[in-house]
Design a protein around this motif. Sequence first.
Motif, PDB file in Angstrom:
ATOM      1  N   THR A  37      36.646 -49.886 -22.222  1.00  0.00           N
ATOM      2  CA  THR A  37      37.841 -49.225 -22.763  1.00  0.00           C
ATOM      3  C   THR A  37      37.926 -48.157 -21.614  1.00  0.00           C
ATOM      4  OG1 THR A  37      36.464 -47.668 -24.096  1.00  0.00           O
ATOM      5  CG2 THR A  37      37.459 -49.811 -25.168  1.00  0.00           C
ATOM      6  N   CYS A  38      38.923 -47.329 -21.786  1.00  0.00           N
ATOM      7  CA  CYS A  38      39.327 -46.262 -20.889  1.00  0.00           C
ATOM      8  C   CYS A  38      38.403 -45.109 -21.105  1.00  0.00           C
ATOM      9  CB  CYS A  38      40.750 -45.776 -21.284  1.00  0.00           C
ATOM     10  SG  CYS A  38      41.156 -44.266 -20.281  1.00  0.00           S
ATOM     11  N   GLY A  39      38.019 -44.668 -22.334  1.00  0.00           N
ATOM     12  CA  GLY A  39      37.056 -43.379 -22.238  1.00  0.00           C
ATOM     13  C   GLY A  39      38.204 -42.139 -22.286  1.00  0.00           C
ATOM     14  N   LEU A  40      37.560 -41.226 -21.756  1.00  0.00           N
ATOM     15  CA  LEU A  40      38.455 -39.949 -21.490  1.00  0.00           C
ATOM     16  C   LEU A  40      39.458 -40.189 -20.847  1.00  0.00           C
ATOM     17  CD1 LEU A  40      35.338 -37.653 -21.124  1.00  0.00           C
ATOM     18  CD2 LEU A  40      36.776 -37.627 -23.028  1.00  0.00           C
ATOM     19  N   VAL A  41      40.567 -39.505 -21.005  1.00  0.00           N
ATOM     20  CA  VAL A  41      42.073 -39.377 -20.376  1.00  0.00           C
ATOM     21  C   VAL A  41      41.903 -38.309 -19.308  1.00  0.00           C
ATOM     22  CG1 VAL A  41      44.575 -39.383 -20.428  1.00  0.00           C
ATOM     23  CG2 VAL A  41      43.150 -40.235 -22.182  1.00  0.00           C
ATOM     24  N   PRO A  42      41.867 -38.842 -18.032  1.00  0.00           N
ATOM     25  CA  PRO A  42      41.698 -37.833 -16.865  1.00  0.00           C
ATOM     26  C   PRO A  42      43.007 -37.083 -16.650  1.00  0.00           C
ATOM     27  CG  PRO A  42      41.534 -39.992 -16.036  1.00  0.00           C
ATOM     28  CD  PRO A  42      41.618 -40.180 -17.446  1.00  0.00           C
ATOM     29  N   PRO A  43      42.823 -35.861 -16.091  1.00  0.00           N
ATOM     30  CA  PRO A  43      44.182 -35.224 -15.829  1.00  0.00           C
ATOM     31  C   PRO A  43      44.690 -35.546 -14.460  1.00  0.00           C
ATOM     32  CG  PRO A  43      42.242 -33.867 -15.302  1.00  0.00           C
ATOM     33  CD  PRO A  43      41.606 -34.865 -15.872  1.00  0.00           C
ATOM     34  N   ASN A  44      43.942 -36.405 -13.688  1.00  0.00           N
ATOM     35  CA  ASN A  44      44.538 -36.918 -12.397  1.00  0.00           C
ATOM     36  C   ASN A  44      44.424 -38.423 -12.196  1.00  0.00           C
ATOM     37  OD1 ASN A  44      41.814 -36.463 -12.583  1.00  0.00           O
ATOM     38  ND2 ASN A  44      41.738 -35.473 -10.269  1.00  0.00           N
ATOM     39  N   PRO A  45      45.056 -39.259 -12.993  1.00  0.00           N
ATOM     40  CA  PRO A  45      44.662 -40.682 -12.963  1.00  0.00           C
ATOM     41  C   PRO A  45      44.729 -41.371 -11.655  1.00  0.00           C
ATOM     42  CG  PRO A  45      46.026 -40.076 -14.936  1.00  0.00           C
ATOM     43  CD  PRO A  45      45.973 -39.024 -13.916  1.00  0.00           C
ATOM     44  N   LEU A  99      41.520 -43.352  -9.760  1.00  0.00           N
ATOM     45  CA  LEU A  99      41.607 -44.680  -9.287  1.00  0.00           C
ATOM     46  C   LEU A  99      41.265 -44.921  -7.459  1.00  0.00           C
ATOM     47  CD1 LEU A  99      44.496 -46.083 -11.490  1.00  0.00           C
ATOM     48  CD2 LEU A  99      41.864 -46.486 -11.827  1.00  0.00           C
ATOM     49  N   ALA A 100      41.783 -43.736  -6.751  1.00  0.00           N
ATOM     50  CA  ALA A 100      41.649 -43.915  -5.631  1.00  0.00           C
ATOM     51  C   ALA A 100      40.308 -43.430  -5.054  1.00  0.00           C
ATOM     52  CB  ALA A 100      42.730 -43.174  -4.755  1.00  0.00           C
ATOM     53  N   ALA A 101      39.635 -42.800  -5.729  1.00  0.00           N
ATOM     54  CA  ALA A 101      38.200 -42.377  -5.564  1.00  0.00           C
ATOM     55  C   ALA A 101      37.090 -43.479  -5.021  1.00  0.00           C
ATOM     56  CB  ALA A 101      37.646 -41.781  -6.653  1.00  0.00           C
ATOM     57  N   PRO A 102      36.277 -43.367  -4.155  1.00  0.00           N
ATOM     58  CA  PRO A 102      35.290 -44.444  -3.622  1.00  0.00           C
ATOM     59  C   PRO A 102      34.442 -44.879  -4.724  1.00  0.00           C
ATOM     60  CG  PRO A 102      35.267 -42.519  -2.292  1.00  0.00           C
ATOM     61  CD  PRO A 102      36.001 -42.012  -3.263  1.00  0.00           C
ATOM     62  N   GLN A 103      34.129 -44.122  -5.798  1.00  0.00           N
ATOM     63  CA  GLN A 103      33.430 -44.499  -7.096  1.00  0.00           C
ATOM     64  C   GLN A 103      34.044 -45.604  -7.631  1.00  0.00           C
ATOM     65  OE1 GLN A 103      34.185 -41.389  -6.124  1.00  0.00           O
ATOM     66  NE2 GLN A 103      32.999 -39.751  -7.049  1.00  0.00           N
TER      67      GLN A 103
END
Length: 792
Positions: free
Chosen positions: A657-665, A669-673
């Motif tokens: 599932t998604c989990g927490l809704v981030p302020p900067n999706p 998504l573009a992060a290395p992690q």
Amino acid sequence: MSGERMANGDGYPGNGKPVMQPYTGWENEEEVMKLQDYLQIILRRKWIVVVSFIVVFLTSVIYTINSQPVYQAQATVLVNTQSKSQGAGLLMFDPAGLGFAQNLNNELEILKSRSVANAVAKSLLEKKYYDNSNEILFCIRAPEDDPDGRKILTEEELTEKLTQTVEFEPVRDSEVIKIIAKSGDPRDAALIANQFARAYYDRNLRMSRTRSKAAREFLEKQLIAKQEQLAKAENALQRYMEQTGIVSVDNESQKVIDQLATVQAQYENVDIELQSVKESLNFYRKQIARQEPNVAKIMSDASDPYIRLLQEEIARLEVEKDITISQNPHATEDPIYKEKLLKIDAQIENLRKKLQKRTNDYLKSVLPGQLTDPAKYLVEVKQKIFDTQIQLQALEAKKKALGVVLLDYQKQFERIPKKSIEFARLQRARLSAEKLYLLVEEKYQEATIAEQSQFGYIEIIDEAIVPKEPISPKVRMNLMLGALLGLGLGIGLVFMLEYLDVSIRTPEDLKKRGWKPLSVIPSMDSQMLSEISEDTGDSKLDSHLLAYLSPRSSVAEGYRRLRTNLQFARLDKPLKSFLVTSPNPKEGKTTTASNLAITFAQAGINTLLVDTDLRRPSIHRLFGLPKEPGIINNLFGKNELEEIIHNNVIPHLSVMTCGLVPPNPSEVLAAPQTHELIEKLKRMYDMVIFDTAPVLAVTDASILATQVEGTLLIILAGTTIYDELEHSLEQLERVNAHILGVAMNNFDIKRAYGSYYGQYKSRYYGYYGYYTYGHSRGKKSKKQKSQTSEEI
């Protein structure tokens, strides 16, 4: 796709054909629409046609019921332009001769004139009531909304009304005119038509008699003057006889007096006729001047010396004949005088033939090319002018000849003995006045008879009769026109909406644009969804997961077909991961991703479904799972990977599932992690499916598309438009995303093609799964609503 990517073989399904091609129109191929295509368009929007038909048809019914009936009556008149009357031999005016030469168009204009309508209006207002009743004529009634509250129209208003409601129609190839009157009352229609025919007839009769009347009035004045002259002469002779006692003269003197009186009477009679002809000539010149101003001058200047000489010779011979008869009353019985008279008649007849021929030649020379159509008004008037001029010249010649004879008798009269000279003069005056009076009286009687014998050239053939049936409203025609107009308007609206509608409705629409759909997912029937909800009971799975809950349904078959096409979307290496997106929200990408994941799991493929729609996540609700912890919890280091994966939700299917809704999706998504996590998941599962946000709404899908092996684009049948699909593909191509293809969601074949045509399509396009749902629990209702297979 770009030419470079196509050269590398990217974006091609297993059959080796491009999944989609840029739309370039129909420059290289002529698009031919079959009859079935038109039928498909109409059936798709059949309710528009039905509603349009009902509305227009009912409107025509209401209009027909509420329309005031209109009755039509017809009278016919004959315009006999060929008949002519010479006015009982009069030398003056030729009554009615001019009117007959008018053509039918002139008569139509007379009928349409305001003067005729005004005459009819006067007669209707005088009549006012129907026969034997106190009911006011329908045509003269004032309107109900008249602010003055009048009962009848004024003469001007009625005249204007008649000019607009009465029609005149000539019968082809004839001289008959139909007078057609329409009214809301059948009696009115017949009355108006007959009144127009009568007014037209009376006007023509009045105009025909006007010319004869002018001749009669002129002779009447002359008759009164000659009567007074005769009375004076008789009184003078009587007084002289009383004063002198002379009551007679000798026989020789009496003979001279009688002959002088006769010649004097003839001379004055010719003078009267001469004046009549001059007036007639002036009348004709006025008539021609109104039509052709220059002709009057030509006619007045026209003259031929040879004609004048012939007329003078004829006049001399006629005078000689008259003198011979007057001098010898029994000349017709004496062989010698009889032979002399026959010679004079032969000479006169011969001269008249020459005169006629010369006159015709001269007339043709003056009016070249105009005598071929004698029915024309101008030509007739011109002929009348020439005839009148010939008569005028003949009378002048006769008057001149009589003047010579009169002068000779006056000389003989002067030789009478002086004793009886005054008596002879008075007696001569009385005899002359008496004979002249008798001649004028004879002409006057002829003119009076001629005037009364003129009946014009108009004949009423048929009078109008009261119609039994109205001509309007025409019930059958109105209903037929209403039905045709309703159907035509409905079909026109359908094709107009079809032209304006740029949405993608059918697989054929995609093919026409050069795109081939990977699969078409039928719409989910609302009754079937409710039955599945009842059958699953307390199950946590949503009823939209038909691939698992109703595996025999056509919807599940559509997802399986999509799965198969995706497995062969790449020939170089097996597909391990892909994302599912759509151009806009609410187009069914989440439902499609979830059912597609189920079909992979049902094929024994270890599958993971990841909810990466970080703005409006909904996969947890479809599977009845908690929203947290999810992928965002792991990326932020709050939970381990094992804690966020729900294993074996169904056999071989795991869900993240998604989990927490981030302020900067987008940044997440573009992060290395995120990239490291995706690579790790690819190693853990045979197939990883990502549900992400719409392409045109945000950039999330474009970012994630660079980290997976393929992108599946979902469109909603009847909603997604061509431009949105093209812009979505362009957006993904800019980031070099590998586009696997397009799938059409929520496709209702009956709504797209129409009921009858949809059944035909369901048999013809069996490869799309357009057949009856395999799920058959319970009895289906007659009306089955379609619920959109979209995100929840």
